[in-house]
Design an enzyme around this catalytic site. Structure first.
Site, short mmCIF file in Angstrom:
data_model
loop_
_atom_site.label_atom_id
_atom_site.label_comp_id
_atom_site.label_asym_id
_atom_site.label_seq_id
_atom_site.Cartn_x
_atom_site.Cartn_y
_atom_site.Cartn_z
N PRO A 161 58.77 21.88 84.30
CA PRO A 161 59.21 20.44 83.60
C PRO A 161 58.45 19.47 84.64
CG PRO A 161 61.39 21.73 84.21
CD PRO A 161 60.00 22.63 84.76
N TRP A 167 50.82 16.72 84.80
CA TRP A 167 49.94 16.97 84.38
C TRP A 167 49.12 16.19 82.86
CZ3 TRP A 167 48.43 22.91 85.03
CH2 TRP A 167 48.66 23.98 86.14
N LYS A 182 57.93 13.36 75.96
CA LYS A 182 58.97 14.44 75.52
C LYS A 182 59.84 16.22 76.19
CE LYS A 182 60.02 18.05 72.35
NZ LYS A 182 61.54 18.37 72.90
N GLY A 235 53.34 24.46 75.68
CA GLY A 235 54.38 25.93 75.24
C GLY A 235 53.74 26.46 74.63
N GLU A 257 48.18 23.20 75.57
CA GLU A 257 48.08 24.22 76.28
C GLU A 257 49.26 25.42 76.34
OE1 GLU A 257 46.15 24.80 78.75
OE2 GLU A 257 45.00 22.69 78.16
N CYS A 291 53.26 30.63 82.16
CA CYS A 291 51.74 31.03 80.73
C CYS A 291 50.54 31.73 81.24
CB CYS A 291 51.16 29.33 80.34
SG CYS A 291 50.76 28.59 81.41
N GLU A 390 52.62 37.99 74.46
CA GLU A 390 53.61 37.48 76.17
C GLU A 390 54.92 36.97 76.06
OE1 GLU A 390 53.43 33.08 75.41
OE2 GLU A 390 52.34 33.08 77.48
P1 NDP Z 1 58.47 25.73 72.10
O1 NDP Z 1 56.66 26.12 71.78
O2 NDP Z 1 59.07 26.09 71.21
O3 NDP Z 1 58.29 24.64 73.46
C1 NDP Z 1 57.45 23.72 73.80
C2 NDP Z 1 58.46 22.20 73.32
O4 NDP Z 1 57.62 21.92 71.64
C3 NDP Z 1 59.39 21.79 73.37
O5 NDP Z 1 59.44 20.53 74.15
C4 NDP Z 1 59.88 21.87 71.97
O6 NDP Z 1 60.88 21.29 71.79
C5 NDP Z 1 58.85 21.37 70.87
N1 NDP Z 1 58.69 21.59 69.92
C6 NDP Z 1 59.19 22.83 69.26
N2 NDP Z 1 59.14 22.49 68.11
C7 NDP Z 1 57.99 21.62 67.86
C8 NDP Z 1 56.98 20.88 66.63
N3 NDP Z 1 56.99 21.51 65.83
N4 NDP Z 1 56.29 20.08 67.05
C9 NDP Z 1 56.30 19.18 68.41
N5 NDP Z 1 56.58 20.20 69.06
C10 NDP Z 1 57.63 21.36 68.93
O7 NDP Z 1 58.98 27.01 73.37
P2 NDP Z 1 59.42 28.01 73.70
O8 NDP Z 1 60.75 26.47 74.53
O9 NDP Z 1 60.74 27.92 72.71
O10 NDP Z 1 59.25 28.57 74.25
C11 NDP Z 1 59.62 29.75 73.78
C12 NDP Z 1 57.53 30.59 73.93
O11 NDP Z 1 56.70 29.54 73.92
C13 NDP Z 1 58.75 31.52 74.97
O12 NDP Z 1 58.98 32.78 74.69
C14 NDP Z 1 57.02 31.84 75.82
O13 NDP Z 1 56.04 32.63 75.13
C15 NDP Z 1 56.68 30.62 75.10
N6 NDP Z 1 55.80 29.38 75.99
C16 NDP Z 1 54.63 29.13 76.90
C17 NDP Z 1 54.22 28.14 77.02
C18 NDP Z 1 53.46 27.49 78.42
O14 NDP Z 1 52.92 27.45 79.50
N7 NDP Z 1 51.94 28.06 77.92
C19 NDP Z 1 55.77 27.00 78.05
C20 NDP Z 1 56.94 27.32 77.50
C21 NDP Z 1 57.44 28.54 76.83
P3 NDP Z 1 62.50 21.61 72.45
O15 NDP Z 1 62.33 22.65 72.96
O16 NDP Z 1 63.28 20.78 73.25
O17 NDP Z 1 63.02 22.30 71.17
#
Ligand code: NDP
Length: 488
Positions: A161, A167, A182, A235, A257, A291, A390
């Site tokens: 977090p 970054w 957010k 994400g 990313e 990731c 993944e």
């Molecule tokens: P998400 O991609 O859903 O979440 C990442 C961020 O995007 C969170 O703040 C989330 O909000 C937000 N988000 C979700 N939907 C939207 C949207 N439609 N528009 C804009 N922002 C949005 O990841 P998850 O947390 O659900 O994890 C799911 C999978 O993603 C994991 O199992 C993993 O495989 C991958 N992941 C990869 C990461 C990386 O570093 N590359 C990091 C985290 C996850 P909120 O969580 O508040 O709903």
């Protein structure tokens, strides 16, 4: 506020003030190690996003015209505020995210280094603005300047977090952008505490804003807001694609990313003890929720049996448990959803009859919390979902290779291209293989060290653009050239 006391707000931060969500809604945040409620946090929505973006837009012109030295002073104040409160911040992040305390402290070191690094770059901006461009003509002069993109939406996940936040926030502020951050719904507490430190760092009101709430509401409203000019997202690949589509309407600048399915390539001439440390760190650090997890291990066939046996022994000695215990090496997964997802993949592997070297389910002897045993599957077919997708958990898939060319080909056979690890004592092979891998970062005989000076990001479906280094700063800047005809 005394500096050694961590301020833990639970509200939204808009225009330099803490406030409730307009709806008044709150949501519970949990501790993944105990499943106990930790706090109630405001649930923002589209109207709150409007307020935050309006505050950021109002602050943009003055902040964009401030000097790099002025912006650097704020960044350095944030770095020292984080450093002063590192113990409390580390405990808070561990309580909310579940990673061992030792890992939270590493994250905080990274946050401090990132803010200080972008302070340095911001200071250099004043002298490097309006750089002359060499032209093949005496009739014209040209200069290059870089200007802030404008209001930036920063959307971060739950696995790192504070690091993913730093970054984005540090380079965005250094570039002269105002921001709306957010955090993930799962882990908003570390960012809220960080926002309380940023609140004390001397930024003008509206330069930094934070809205908690869901991705579906807050994230989507930010990405489609017409006054947002830049979106920086970390994400999942699936949500990254949605973000990119939504940003396309206004042609917002986008940095993504996303996911990875990275390979570690273990050659027979590698230092075995060092390789054991690196392979374990590459997949069991942060319980594999990275990731950059090197979740595919390719071992040269001649040493595969012996190395797998030693790896099993090493992995079975990993201390899994209470992340607040300094002796703990692996904590729980960060949420119930992630725990279920990882367990489903493991079950899929078991159902397919894969060879389980160790683990293969819930960590035994722990009754509460989202604990998965460090798991290794060997001889995993290249078309298995466990090999290709993944998992984002402590699950390592192993297979073997006979030649360098074969190892490279297998490693590159992925829709992702984030990072890779090469383990060999042959310097020339290290260079050859590094050059041949389709990834953004290669570690050779190295754990996953990250310096703010080197880039972060990858090829294929792993990223658009790069974070960190000057590239991270450029991601928040527009380029402008001024070409002048010679004055008479
Ligand atoms: P998400 O991609 O859903 O979440 C990442 C961020 O995007 C969170 O703040 C989330 O909000 C937000 N988000 C979700 N939907 C939207 C949207 N439609 N528009 C804009 N922002 C949005 O990841 P998850 O947390 O659900 O994890 C799911 C999978 O993603 C994991 O199992 C993993 O495989 C991958 N992941 C990869 C990461 C990386 O570093 N590359 C990091 C985290 C996850 P909120 O969580 O508040 O709903």
């Amino acid at each position: 506020m005394a500096h050694n006391q961590l301020h833990q707000p639970h509200q939204l931060y808009i225009a330099g003030r803490w406030c409730d969500a307009r709806s008044g809604r709150m949501e519970t945040v949990f501790n993944p190690a105990t499943e106990a409620a930790l706090a109630e946090v405001a649930v923002g929505a589209a109207q709150d996003v409007d307020d935050a973006v309006a505050a950021a837009a109002a602050a943009q012109a003055a902040w964009g015209k401030s000097t790099g030295v002025e912006r650097a002073a704020c960044l350095r104040a944030i770095a020292s505020g984080v450093l002063e409160q590192q113990e409390q911040l580390a405990r808070l992040q561990t309580a909310n995210n579940g990673k061992p305390l030792s890992e939270s402290l590493i994250d905080i070191g990274d946050v401090v280094a990132t803010f200080n690094y972008y302070a340095e770059l911001a200071e250099q901006l004043d002298t490097h603005q309006d750089q002359p461009v060499i032209l093949p003509s005496d009739d014209f002069t040209a200069t290059l300047r870089r200007e802030p993109c404008g209001v930036a939406a920063l959307i971060v996940p739950w696995n790192f977090p504070m690091v993913t936040t730093a970054w984005k926030v540090a380079p965005a502020l250094a570039a002269g952008c105002t921001v709306v951050l957010k955090p993930s719904e799962i882990t908003p507490l570390p960012e809220l505490a960080l926002a309380a430190i940023i609140d004390q760092a001397g930024l003008p009101a509206g330069v930094f804003n934070l809205i908690t709430g869901s991705g579906a509401e807050v994230g989507a409203a930010l990405v489609s807001h017409p006054a947002v000019r830049k979106v920086s997202f970390t994400g999942s690949t699936a949500v990254g694609q949605t973000v990119m589509r939504a940003a396309a309407d206004d042609l917002k600048r986008v940095s993504l990313e996303l996911g990875g399915k990275s390979a570690a390539l273990m050659f027979a001439d590698a230092d075995i003890e060092q390789a054991l440390d690196i392979v374990c760190g590459g997949i069991f650090f942060n319980a594999g929720q990275m990731c950059s997890a090197t979740s595919r291990l390719l071992i040269e066939r001649s040493i595969a049996e012996d190395f797998t046996a030693r790896l099993k022994q090493r992995v079975e000695s990993i201390k899994v448990g209470d992340p607040m215990d300094p002796a703990t090496q692996m904590g729980p997964l960060s949420s119930r959803q992630q725990y279920r997802k990882v367990q489903q993949y493991i079950q899929q592997g078991l159902n397919a009859g894969l060879n389980v070297v160790t683990g293969g389910g819930r960590q035994p002897a722990i009754s509460r919390g989202y604990f998965v045993a460090p798991t290794i599957f060997a001889d995993v077919p290249f078309d298995s979902p466990l090999w290709c997708e993944e998992i984002f958990g402590p699950v390592l898939c192993i297979n073997t290779f006979d030649s360098e060319q074969e190892a490279i080909a297998i490693a590159n056979r992925s829709e992702y291209g984030l990072v890779a690890t090469v383990l060999t004592s042959d310097r020339e092979r290290a260079s050859r293989v590094s050059a041949a891998l389709d990834v953004g970062l290669v570690w050779v005989n190295s754990p996953q060290v990250i310096f703010p000076q080197t880039s972060w990001g990858g090829m294929k479906k792993s990223s658009i653009g790069r974070e960190l280094g000057p590239w991270g700063l450029h991601a928040f800047q527009e380029i402008k050239h001024v070409v002048m005809a010679a004055f008479g």
